[in-house]
Design an enzyme around this catalytic site. Structure first.
Site, PDB file in Angstrom:
ATOM      1  N   SER A  89     -50.162  60.408 127.976  1.00  0.00           N
ATOM      2  CA  SER A  89     -51.527  60.321 127.457  1.00  0.00           C
ATOM      3  C   SER A  89     -51.482  60.307 125.937  1.00  0.00           C
ATOM      4  O   SER A  89     -50.518  60.770 125.320  1.00  0.00           O
ATOM      5  CB  SER A  89     -52.331  61.545 127.930  1.00  0.00           C
ATOM      6  OG  SER A  89     -53.572  61.651 127.264  1.00  0.00           O
ATOM      7  N   TYR A 116     -53.543  71.095 128.183  1.00  0.00           N
ATOM      8  CA  TYR A 116     -53.279  69.705 128.567  1.00  0.00           C
ATOM      9  C   TYR A 116     -52.459  68.994 127.497  1.00  0.00           C
ATOM     10  O   TYR A 116     -51.500  68.282 127.808  1.00  0.00           O
ATOM     11  CB  TYR A 116     -54.605  68.979 128.798  1.00  0.00           C
ATOM     12  CG  TYR A 116     -54.452  67.553 129.278  1.00  0.00           C
ATOM     13  CD1 TYR A 116     -53.820  67.272 130.488  1.00  0.00           C
ATOM     14  CD2 TYR A 116     -54.948  66.488 128.529  1.00  0.00           C
ATOM     15  CE1 TYR A 116     -53.682  65.965 130.939  1.00  0.00           C
ATOM     16  CE2 TYR A 116     -54.821  65.187 128.971  1.00  0.00           C
ATOM     17  CZ  TYR A 116     -54.189  64.927 130.175  1.00  0.00           C
ATOM     18  OH  TYR A 116     -54.047  63.628 130.612  1.00  0.00           O
TER      19      TYR A 116
END
Length: 254
Positions: A139, A152
């Site tokens: 990501s 995250y």
């Protein structure tokens, strides 16, 4: 012989889209995930479209389950040339000060240790093929931090570190390592998982964004990287929607 591609987290979102796309590209896809009912429907869809796929029940947080995936890959009627480490996700949007340790543990186990387990288990088969590729779907959160995203972003930074380290360690061996880092992607489950099933909070992330990325956009990137001539290694591909100029700057209509 038909090359075999393994896709983790294939029961929904980017994983399912990637499985469909790779089957269309001519791979025999081993679609791996925990939810076997969804995998069965996905395999039926792929086969109806003329592709070849096999459902494999796999929990990337379990050594035993990942060993079963590797055994299935070894028994496949073709060389294993592609592994797409897609399984992952986010939980919560709490600041570090009040973070839920359980959420952080889950994110680390699925995103980071899941990638480690599956890659370790499949590397022998990928190397035996003489033309292996490991794709790690990480990501843009692996490059930039943001408030509430500590757990995250820490997990995705770790995935980026795995990709870079693995590429160095495999230098001189016939296995490429590709990292794909999507920005804002709207899928049916990512936000729901992050916000504990709260559909309103999940939808608010994309409010006013006319065209966020969708799962098929990322699957297209995976397929493009995987089908380049094997001497071409796409080290890192960052992909965002046009509306997202940076992690912190998104154009939203009123």
């Amino acid at each position: 012989m038909t090359s075999v591609a393994i896709v983790t987290g294939a029961s929904s979102g980017i994983g399912a889209a990637t499985a469909r796309r790779l089957a269309a590209e001519g791979f025999h896809v081993l679609a791996a995930a925990r939810r076997t009912d969804r995998l069965a429907a996905l395999v039926a869809e792929i086969e109806a479209a003329g592709g070849v796929a096999t459902a494999v029940a796999c929990d990337v947080t379990s050594d035993e389950s990942v060993a079963g995936l590797a055994a299935t890959a070894d028994a496949a009627p073709g060389p294993v040339t592609l592994l797409v480490n897609n399984a992952g996700g986010a939980r919560g949007l709490d600041p570090v000060e009040t973070a839920d340790v359980g959420d952080w543990q889950w994110m680390y186990d699925v995103n980071v240790l899941g990638t480690l387990r599956v890659t370790k288990a499949l590397l022998p088969a990928l190397e035996r093929s003489g033309a292996g590729t490991v794709v790690i779907v990480s990501s843009t959160a692996g490059h930039v931090v943001y408030e509430g995203g500590g757990g995250y972003t820490a997990a995705k930074h770790a995935q980026t570190a795995i990709a870079g380290t693995l590429r160095l360690e495999l230098s001189g061996r016939p296995v490429r390592v590709v990292e794909i880092d999507p920005g804002m992607v709207k899928t049916e489950e990512f936000g729901l998982v992050r916000f504990g099933g709260d559909a309103d909070r999940a939808e608010a992330v994309y409010a006013g964004v006319a065209e966020p990325l969708v799962a098929d956009d990322v699957a297209d990137c995976v397929a493009w990287c995987a089908t380049r001539p094997h001497h071409v290694n796409v080290d890192q591909l960052v992909v965002r929607p046009l509306a997202q100029a940076a992690q912190h700057k998104v154009h939203r209509t009123s």
